[in-house]
Enzyme design. Structure first.
Site: not given
Ligand code: PAF
Length: 288
Positions: A36-37, A40, A43, A67, A190, A192-193
């Site tokens: 979801m961008g 860090h 990822h 979600q 790590l 994103s939140r």
């Molecule tokens: O883990 C995530 O970042 C999200 O749940 C995913 C797998 C990209 C689905 O939106």
């Protein structure tokens, strides 16, 4: 407007398929990392794992509205496509796929993947909408990218098992690769939140890893599951502002464990709130 990015980008299913089809004509294999961008090092470690196993790697960046429940952080979720693309280019990804919400969910969209098994309990208790939204978007992404393999971080352990089960059940033909969890020096996984945490809350957040490590150690040392779980829950309630769950479950299905000492591979998992930020983490616990 489309920004000038340092790696090839696709914004529509048609653009994505054109690039992937050209790779397939060359006989290349394709790895996929859905995100979801707000990328860090965690990822980027998933991208590295995908690059080790596939000739070409696609990374999707899509903040998936399906979600998030009303009142969750969908609007606040960081959207940082240009800096994400710099990181992806540096990591060696070959294509960023950044569809719009309309591309993913055109008018009239009416289909949702329904789940049970590993999707039950834990995250679903606090976020009942969550895994249906994840599974629906991931099944769409798999059908759009048609990768050979996809890497999902173990940091979101329940999500990893839900996706693995769905991929098997729906014969999606994608190998699901578990991705390593990257941690800060003090053990905080790590996420994103983590960016939402104040300095004080950031320091407090490190206790989550310690509580889970102690929980796993108690189980591995032969401790009774219920006793170890109560101790971990008490420690979490002392350390944090709220606790959604602290539990040990079977590692491969997330089913409940039998009473008594650990007799099979398990996973200890937790979700807590530090200030207004919800953090999740998990660790393996393996009987000696
Ligand atoms: O883990 C995530 O970042 C999200 O749940 C995913 C797998 C990209 C689905 O939106």
């Amino acid at each position: 407007m489309r920004p000038d990015l340092p790696l090839p980008a696709a914004y529509t299913v048609a653009e994505l398929r054109e690039t992937v089809a050209a790779w397939r004509r060359e006989g290349l294999t394709v790895g996929f990392v859905p995100t979801m961008g707000a990328l860090h090092a965690g990822h980027l470690a998933l991208v590295t794992q995908a690059l080790e196993r596939a000739d070409r790697v696609v990374v999707s960046i899509f903040v998936n509205p399906a979600q998030f429940a009303p009142g969750e952080d969908f609007d606040a979720y960081p959207r940082t496509l240009e800096s994400d693309a710099d990181k992806l280019a540096g990591a060696g990804a070959h294509l960023v796929y950044a569809p719009s919400a309309f591309e993913m969910y055109p008018q009239g969209f009416s289909t949702t993947v329904s789940l049970s098994g590993p999707a039950e309990g834990l995250e679903s208790a606090a976020r009942p909408h969550f895994f249906a939204g994840v599974a629906t978007v991931v099944s769409k992404l798999f059908n759009q990218v048609r990768p050979d393999l996809a890497v999902f971080g173990e940091k979101d352990y329940q999500q990893l098992l839900v996706i693995r089960r769905m991929t098997e059940d729906l014969d999606l033909g994608v190998e699901i690769v578990p991705g390593v969890t990257v941690r800060e020096a003090d053990g905080l996984a790590l996420s994103s939140r983590n960016a939402y945490l104040s300095d004080t809350d950031r320091k407090r957040a490190a206790a989550l890893n310690v509580i889970l490590a102690d929980f796993a150690q108690a189980l591995e040392g032969g401790g009774d599951v219920a006793t170890a779980q109560t101790a971990a829950l008490t420690a979490a309630a002392d350390a944090f502002d709220a606790v959604d769950y602290v539990e040990a479950r079977c590692a491969d299905t997330l089913a409940q464990l039998p009473e008594g000492p650990l007799d099979r591979p398990a996973r200890v998992l937790a979700a807590v709130k530090v200030g207004g930020t919800r953090l999740i983490d998990n660790r393996p616990a393996t009987p000696r």
